[in-house]
Design an enzyme around this catalytic site. Structure first.
Site, PDB file in Angstrom:
ATOM      1  N   PHE A 160       0.813  -1.216   0.000  1.00  0.00           N
ATOM      2  CA  PHE A 160       0.000   0.000   0.000  1.00  0.00           C
ATOM      3  C   PHE A 160       0.849   1.269   0.000  1.00  0.00           C
ATOM      4  O   PHE A 160       0.362   2.350   0.317  1.00  0.00           O
ATOM      5  CB  PHE A 160      -0.935   0.015   1.221  1.00  0.00           C
ATOM      6  CG  PHE A 160      -1.833  -1.193   1.287  1.00  0.00           C
ATOM      7  CD1 PHE A 160      -2.903  -1.334   0.416  1.00  0.00           C
ATOM      8  CD2 PHE A 160      -1.587  -2.210   2.202  1.00  0.00           C
ATOM      9  CE1 PHE A 160      -3.721  -2.457   0.456  1.00  0.00           C
ATOM     10  CE2 PHE A 160      -2.397  -3.331   2.252  1.00  0.00           C
ATOM     11  CZ  PHE A 160      -3.470  -3.464   1.380  1.00  0.00           C
ATOM     12  N   LYS A 230      -6.490  -5.100  -2.153  1.00  0.00           N
ATOM     13  CA  LYS A 230      -5.643  -4.117  -2.846  1.00  0.00           C
ATOM     14  C   LYS A 230      -6.475  -3.307  -3.857  1.00  0.00           C
ATOM     15  O   LYS A 230      -6.402  -2.079  -3.919  1.00  0.00           O
ATOM     16  CB  LYS A 230      -4.498  -4.850  -3.543  1.00  0.00           C
ATOM     17  CG  LYS A 230      -3.664  -4.000  -4.457  1.00  0.00           C
ATOM     18  CD  LYS A 230      -2.739  -3.065  -3.712  1.00  0.00           C
ATOM     19  CE  LYS A 230      -2.116  -2.076  -4.648  1.00  0.00           C
ATOM     20  NZ  LYS A 230      -0.879  -1.535  -4.241  1.00  0.00           N
ATOM     21  N   CYS A 286      -0.801   3.311 -10.129  1.00  0.00           N
ATOM     22  CA  CYS A 286      -1.764   2.379  -9.508  1.00  0.00           C
ATOM     23  C   CYS A 286      -3.238   2.693  -9.770  1.00  0.00           C
ATOM     24  O   CYS A 286      -3.980   1.828 -10.221  1.00  0.00           O
ATOM     25  CB  CYS A 286      -1.540   2.339  -8.009  1.00  0.00           C
ATOM     26  SG  CYS A 286      -0.056   1.442  -7.582  1.00  0.00           S
ATOM     27  N   LYS A 346       2.863  13.470  -9.274  1.00  0.00           N
ATOM     28  CA  LYS A 346       2.722  14.111  -7.961  1.00  0.00           C
ATOM     29  C   LYS A 346       4.113  14.543  -7.510  1.00  0.00           C
ATOM     30  O   LYS A 346       5.113  14.144  -8.127  1.00  0.00           O
ATOM     31  CB  LYS A 346       2.066  13.176  -6.961  1.00  0.00           C
ATOM     32  CG  LYS A 346       2.916  11.981  -6.573  1.00  0.00           C
ATOM     33  CD  LYS A 346       2.233  11.234  -5.457  1.00  0.00           C
ATOM     34  CE  LYS A 346       3.193  10.304  -4.768  1.00  0.00           C
ATOM     35  NZ  LYS A 346       2.584   9.597  -3.668  1.00  0.00           N
TER      36      LYS A 346
HETATM   37  C1  UDX Z   1      -1.308   5.003  -4.610  1.00  0.00           C
HETATM   38  C2  UDX Z   1      -1.887   4.499  -3.257  1.00  0.00           C
HETATM   39  O1  UDX Z   1      -2.006   5.605  -2.355  1.00  0.00           O
HETATM   40  C3  UDX Z   1      -0.994   3.427  -2.669  1.00  0.00           C
HETATM   41  O2  UDX Z   1      -1.603   2.916  -1.462  1.00  0.00           O
HETATM   42  C4  UDX Z   1      -0.841   2.302  -3.691  1.00  0.00           C
HETATM   43  O3  UDX Z   1      -0.003   1.294  -3.185  1.00  0.00           O
HETATM   44  C5  UDX Z   1      -0.287   2.842  -4.996  1.00  0.00           C
HETATM   45  O4  UDX Z   1      -1.125   3.905  -5.484  1.00  0.00           O
HETATM   46  P1  UDX Z   1       0.637   6.626  -5.356  1.00  0.00           P
HETATM   47  O5  UDX Z   1       0.111   6.404  -6.733  1.00  0.00           O
HETATM   48  O6  UDX Z   1       2.098   6.516  -5.114  1.00  0.00           O
HETATM   49  O7  UDX Z   1      -0.059   5.622  -4.334  1.00  0.00           O
HETATM   50  O8  UDX Z   1       0.233   8.101  -4.915  1.00  0.00           O
HETATM   51  P2  UDX Z   1      -0.865   8.841  -4.026  1.00  0.00           P
HETATM   52  O9  UDX Z   1      -0.154   9.703  -3.065  1.00  0.00           O
HETATM   53  O10 UDX Z   1      -1.880   7.939  -3.476  1.00  0.00           O
HETATM   54  O11 UDX Z   1      -1.515   9.801  -5.124  1.00  0.00           O
HETATM   55  C6  UDX Z   1      -2.106   9.303  -6.306  1.00  0.00           C
HETATM   56  C7  UDX Z   1      -2.639  10.429  -7.150  1.00  0.00           C
HETATM   57  O12 UDX Z   1      -3.784  11.011  -6.567  1.00  0.00           O
HETATM   58  C8  UDX Z   1      -1.653  11.585  -7.356  1.00  0.00           C
HETATM   59  O13 UDX Z   1      -1.704  11.954  -8.717  1.00  0.00           O
HETATM   60  C9  UDX Z   1      -2.167  12.689  -6.479  1.00  0.00           C
HETATM   61  O14 UDX Z   1      -1.848  13.958  -6.978  1.00  0.00           O
HETATM   62  C10 UDX Z   1      -3.669  12.423  -6.542  1.00  0.00           C
HETATM   63  N1  UDX Z   1      -4.389  12.905  -5.341  1.00  0.00           N
HETATM   64  C11 UDX Z   1      -4.153  12.374  -4.117  1.00  0.00           C
HETATM   65  C12 UDX Z   1      -5.362  13.892  -5.487  1.00  0.00           C
HETATM   66  O15 UDX Z   1      -5.610  14.386  -6.602  1.00  0.00           O
HETATM   67  N2  UDX Z   1      -6.047  14.305  -4.389  1.00  0.00           N
HETATM   68  C13 UDX Z   1      -5.836  13.790  -3.146  1.00  0.00           C
HETATM   69  O16 UDX Z   1      -6.513  14.218  -2.198  1.00  0.00           O
HETATM   70  C14 UDX Z   1      -4.851  12.794  -3.006  1.00  0.00           C
END
Ligand code: UDX
Length: 458
Positions: A160, A230, A286, A346
Site C-alpha cells: 500500500f 488491494k 496504480c 505528484k
Molecule cells: C497510490 C496508493 O495511495 C498506494 O496505497 C498504492 O499502493 C499505490 O497507489 P501513489 O500512486 O504513489 O499511491 O500516490 P498517491 O499519493 O496515493 O496519489 C495518487 C494520485 O492522486 C496523485 O496523482 C495525487 O496527486 C492524486 N491525489 C491524491 C489527489 O488528486 N487528491 C488527493 O486528495 C490525493
C-alpha cells in the site's frame, strides 16, 4: 516473538521491490534484490537508487551490510526463506493486468527450486484475482516436469506504499495484509514483519516514527480476499478523489469553495480528510491501472462496477478542466504561450506514469498553443519518454514565465511555494494562472493583479 533473521529474495527493483528490499534489510533480514536489468543492478551496486524516493540513498547506505543486488535469481535463491515477486503488471489494452512477468518469475522459481526446507513465495505485485493460485500452478508444473518435489507455499501480500512516501509507508504502515492457505506461510511472514508489527527497530533519523503512531494490524485472509483488498483500497481512494473533484465542478458554478467543503466534510471521522484534495485528479502507476483492471475482472463475471467506472470517467474529464479554464480566460489558445509548472504525477517523484501533465500538454499543443515546461526533477524523464513532444524545456520558473500568457500549476512541488510571484508577473504577457492543485495563495496572487483560477473555487 524475538526478531529472527530471514533470507529474503526480492524479484523486481521498481518502487515496490526496491523499497521493500531496502527496508527489510534495514530491519535486519538478509536481502538480495534481483532484477533482469543489468544497468539497474550496476547502479544499485554503486549505492545509487534508480528511483527518486526521499531517504532511499541514505537507507541503502545504512542497510548495506544486509543488502545484495544481483541479476541472477539462480544465484540468489539457494537457502532463501522467502522470495517476493514485485515485478510490473502493466495494463493490457482491454484494461486487464498483464501478469506475464509474474508468470515468468514463477517459472524461473520452479526451474531453480531444489530444497526441502519450505520456501514462501510472496505475491507483492498488484495482480488480478486468482494470481496466487496461478503462481502456485506454474511453479508446481515446472517442478513436476523436473520430477522434483519441494515444499513451497504461495502467499498474497499486497503493498500500500505511496511513491514519495514509500519508506515511511513501509516502516509505519496502517496494516499488513497476508492472504494464505497454509499457516506456515503466515508464520514465516509474521517473522518477516515482526520488527514492523512490534516496532522493535530504531527509526532512521531522517524518517522518524510519526508521533501517535500505533503498531499496525496484521490481517490474515484467504489469498483472494488479499488480492481484492488491494483493488478495493485503490478504487476507494480513487473514488474519493473523483468525488471531491465532481463536487469541485459544482462548487465553482454555485459559488462555494471546495477547500472549505472538503474540510467541512472531512472532519467527520466517518469521511476523513485524506484524499479530498480537489485538483487535476489522480495519476500514477496504480489508481488508473487498478481501477481499469478491477472493472475488467468484474466484466468477466457480467458485473458492472458503476462507481469505479464513474470515478475513472470523472478523473480523465478533470484533466481537461484546466484547458477549458484557459480557453475561457484567453478565448483563443492558438499562438498563446502557456507555461506548465510540474510534470510528474505528484511531487517528490520523477514518475510520469499516467501523469495529468501529458494529457494537458497534448491538448494544448493540439489547440495550437506553444508550451513551455519546468519540473524540478522529472524533466530528464519527460525528455526521454516524450522525445517528439514539441515543448520547450526551461531551467527554472522565472525563465519559463517570460512572455507567457498563462501558467498552469500541474504538480504541487514544494519549491513552487517559494516562487517570487511579483517577479513572475512582470515577466508575463498576461497574468493568468490555473492552479490545478489549489496550492498557491490565491489572495497573494490576486493582490498583484493575477487572474487566479483555482479548481472548485470561484
Ligand atoms: C497510490 C496508493 O495511495 C498506494 O496505497 C498504492 O499502493 C499505490 O497507489 P501513489 O500512486 O504513489 O499511491 O500516490 P498517491 O499519493 O496515493 O496519489 C495518487 C494520485 O492522486 C496523485 O496523482 C495525487 O496527486 C492524486 N491525489 C491524491 C489527489 O488528486 N487528491 C488527493 O486528495 C490525493
Amino acid at each position: 516473538m524475538v526478531n529472527k533473521q530471514l533470507k529474503v529474495v526480492i524479484v523486481g527493483t521498481g518502487y515496490v521491490g526496491l523499497t521493500t528490499g531496502v527496508c527489510l534489510a534495514y530491519l535486519g533480514h538478509r536481502v538480495t534484490c534481483v532484477d533482469v536489468n543489468e544497468k539497474i543492478i550496476s547502479e544499485l551496486n554503486k549505492g545509487k537508487p534508480t528511483i527518486h524516493e526521499p531517504g532511499m540513498e541514505e537507507l541503502m547506505m545504512l542497510a548495506r551490510n544486509n543488502l545484495v543486488f544481483s541479476f541472477s535469481l539462480k544465484e540468489a535463491m539457494p537457502e532463501a526463506d522467502i522470495v517476493v515477486i514485485a515485478v510490473g503488471t502493466p495494463s493490457k489494452n482491454n484494461g486487464d493486468a498483464d501478469i506475464s512477468a509474474v508468470e515468468r518469475v514463477a517459472e524461473e522459481i520452479g526451474a531453480i527450486l531444489n530444497s526441502d526446507s519450505p520456501l514462501v513465495i510472496v505475491n507483492k505485485s498488484t495482480v488480478p484475482i486468482g494470481s496466487a493460485r496461478r503462481v502456485e500452478t506454474v511453479v508446481k508444473a515446472k517442478l513436476e516436469r523436473r520430477n522434483v518435489e519441494c515444499n513451497f507455499f504461495v502467499a498474497s501480500n499486497p503493498e500500500f506504499l505511496r511513491e514519495g512516501a514509500a519508506i515511511r509507508d513501509t516502516l509505519y504502515p496502517d496494516r499488513i495484509v497476508v492472504g494464505f492457505e497454509s499457516a506456515q506461510a503466515f508464520n514465516i511472514l509474521g517473522q518477516l514483519y515482526n520488527p514492523i508489527l512490534k516496532q522493535t527497530f530504531e527509526p532512521p533519523a531522517f524518517i522518524p516514527r510519526p508521533a501517535e503512531y500505533k503498531c499496525p494490524s496484521f490481517i490474515a485472509t484467504n489469498p483472494t480476499s488479499a488480492e481484492l483488498i488491494k483493488y478495493a483500497a485503490n478504487s476507494f481512494l480513487a473514488m474519493k478523489i473523483s468525488f471531491i473533484n465532481e463536487f469541485a465542478g459544482l462548487a465553482e458554478r454555485v459559488g462555494a469553495d471546495i477547500k472549505e467543503v472538503a474540510q467541512g466534510i472531512g472532519l467527520d471521522k466517518r469521511i476523513g480528510l485524506d484524499y479530498l484534495q480537489a485538483g487535476l485528479g489522480w495519476g500514477g502507476s496504480c489508481f488508473g491501472k487498478d481501477t481499469r483492471a478491477i472493472s475488467y475482472t468484474a466484466s468477466q463475471y457480467g458485473y458492472k462496477m458503476e462507481l469505479v467506472q464513474s470515478s475513472i470517467d470523472v478523473n480523465y474529464r478533470q484533466r481537461m478542466v484546466a484547458v477549458e479554464k484557459l480557453q475561457r480566460a484567453l478565448k483563443v489558445l492558438r499562438g498563446s504561450i502557456i507555461g506548465i509548472l510540474g510534470l510528474s504525477f505528484k511531487p517528490n517523484t520523477d514518475d510520469l506514469r499516467d501523469a495529468p501533465s501529458v494529457d494537458i500538454i497534448n491538448k494544448l499543443i493540439e489547440l495550437g498553443a506553444r508550451v513551455r515546461v519546468f519540473d524540478p526533477v522529472a524533466m530528464p524523464n519527460f525528455q526521454r519518454q516524450y522525445k517528439n513532444m514539441a515543448v520547450e524545456y526551461c531551467e527554472d520558473v522565472i525563465t519559463l514565465s517570460i512572455d507567457c500568457d498563462a501558467l498552469v500549476l500541474v504538480t504541487e512541488w514544494h519549491d513552487f511555494a517559494k516562487i517570487d510571484w511579483g517577479l513572475i508577473s512582470r515577466n508575463m504577457r498576461q497574468k493568468i494562472i490555473v492552479d490545478g492543485r489549489n496550492f498557491v495563495k490565491n489572495e497573494e496572487l490576486e493582490k498583484i493583479g493575477f487572474n487566479y483560477l483555482g479548481m472548485g473555487r470561484f
